[in-house]
Design a protein around this motif. Structure first.
Motif, PDB file in Angstrom:
ATOM      1  N   LEU A  79       4.152  -8.204  -3.499  1.00  0.00           N
ATOM      2  CA  LEU A  79       3.831  -7.380  -2.333  1.00  0.00           C
ATOM      3  C   LEU A  79       5.080  -6.731  -1.746  1.00  0.00           C
ATOM      4  N   HIS A  80       6.134  -7.522  -1.567  1.00  0.00           N
ATOM      5  CA  HIS A  80       7.373  -6.996  -0.964  1.00  0.00           C
ATOM      6  C   HIS A  80       7.968  -5.866  -1.794  1.00  0.00           C
ATOM      7  N   GLN A  81       8.149  -6.089  -3.082  1.00  0.00           N
ATOM      8  CA  GLN A  81       8.788  -5.085  -3.921  1.00  0.00           C
ATOM      9  C   GLN A  81       7.914  -3.848  -4.114  1.00  0.00           C
ATOM     10  N   LEU A  82       6.594  -4.039  -4.249  1.00  0.00           N
ATOM     11  CA  LEU A  82       5.688  -2.908  -4.448  1.00  0.00           C
ATOM     12  C   LEU A  82       5.718  -1.968  -3.251  1.00  0.00           C
ATOM     13  N   PHE A  83       5.547  -2.516  -2.051  1.00  0.00           N
ATOM     14  CA  PHE A  83       5.502  -1.668  -0.863  1.00  0.00           C
ATOM     15  C   PHE A  83       6.880  -1.124  -0.496  1.00  0.00           C
ATOM     16  N   LEU A  84       7.941  -1.837  -0.853  1.00  0.00           N
ATOM     17  CA  LEU A  84       9.280  -1.312  -0.616  1.00  0.00           C
ATOM     18  C   LEU A  84       9.511  -0.068  -1.468  1.00  0.00           C
TER      19      LEU A  84
END
Length: 306
Positions: A79-84
């Protein structure tokens, strides 16, 4: 391990994470961001497994610990890397950097809610000074924040990462955070790679056309910034706590701007250095380092000399 060593380790991690920003920008010009991130984190996770095997601390998690790992993989990696990546593709570096700079205060609030840990007055002052410094430094030369979908994506990114720190703090009671890091990276990377095959179907093929310098940056980013950096940071959470460790996140955008200036030609002004002073003061107060120094000096003055 002493708190001073933990703090210096956190400063080093923030430097590597700051250096990762220009490296990610460079890699994104050759391979789509979600694709390169998924493969990079998979490589980093495998590297952490090798290191832990060498250190003889790798073990199979319990059923309860698997629950923490799966939630952490989703929040801290996928989630963190995708939305970043999605957010930074649609917003300015200024807006993105400012939103990422809210990490420490979000961590303090989350720790109070989920871990029942309430920062002291000095730590709250440190949090305020740190965010003030980030705001001064990041907003230099900006003409305002263009809030929109990109900014919302970046906020979801940092919020999911903060929530993962709560998971790591709870799991650290029985599971070494470094072991948890390895499992989270590998599992989370598969999620990112699966998403990249949908969003960037030709991404994997573009690896074949990447120049040699890309592969050098890819290895440095994956092995040092991601593998070593996250392993040390999650270990620090287990030792110093989520809130105190998060204080050092204020240094991340600062190092990113300085290194982007050196390698990408971005201009630094006197306001960046004013922001730097606020950030350092915030880190010293928020981490408890200033209070420790004061107590040691007071003790040395009151201790009678023989």
């Amino acid at each position: 391990m002493s708190r001073a060593k933990i703090y210096w380790m956190l400063v080093a991690v923030m430097f590597t994470w700051g250096a990762n920003v220009p490296m990610l920008k460079f890699m994104g010009t050759h391979v789509p961001p979600t694709t390169v991130t998924g493969v990079r984190i998979l490589m980093a996770g495998c590297a952490v497994f090798i290191v832990l095997k060498f250190l003889k601390i790798l073990r199979k998690p319990t059923k309860r610990e698997w629950g923490f790992i799966l939630v952490g993989s989703f929040t801290n990696v996928s989630l963190h890397q995708l939305f970043l990546n999605l957010g930074l593709a649609e917003t300015s570096a200024t807006s993105g950097g400012l939103i990422l700079g809210t990490g420490p205060i979000l961590t303090a609030i989350a720790a109070a809610i989920f871990l029942k840990y309430f920062p002291s007055a000095l730590q709250w002052l440190g949090l305020f000074l740190g965010i003030t410094g980030v705001t001064i430094a990041v907003l230099v030369g900006s003409e305002g924040l263009d809030t929109g979908r990109g900014d919302f994506f970046v906020f979801i990114s940092i919020l999911s990462q903060v929530l993962s720190y709560m998971i790591v703090s709870k799991a650290a009671r029985t599971l070494d955070p470094r072991v948890m890091t390895a499992y989270m990276m590998v599992i989370g990377s598969f999620g990112l790679i699966a998403v990249s095959l949908v969003l960037e179907p030709s991404g994997m093929v573009q690896f074949l056309d990447a120049p040699p310098i890309f592969w050098l940056v890819f290895l440095v980013s994956g092995l040092i910034s991601t593998a070593l950096g996250h392993m040390i940071y999650n270990y620090a959470i287990g030792q110093a706590g989520a809130t105190q460790s998060a204080i050092f996140m204020n240094l991340n955008p600062l190092f990113a701007m300085i290194l982007s200036s050196l390698f990408l030609g971005e201009i630094l002004t006197w306001r960046h250095f004013v922001g730097f002073l606020f950030i350092v003061a915030g880190v010293m107060l928020g981490s408890g380092a200033a209070e420790d120094l004061y107590k040691k000096r007071k003790k040395s003055r009151t201790t009678p000399r023989l």
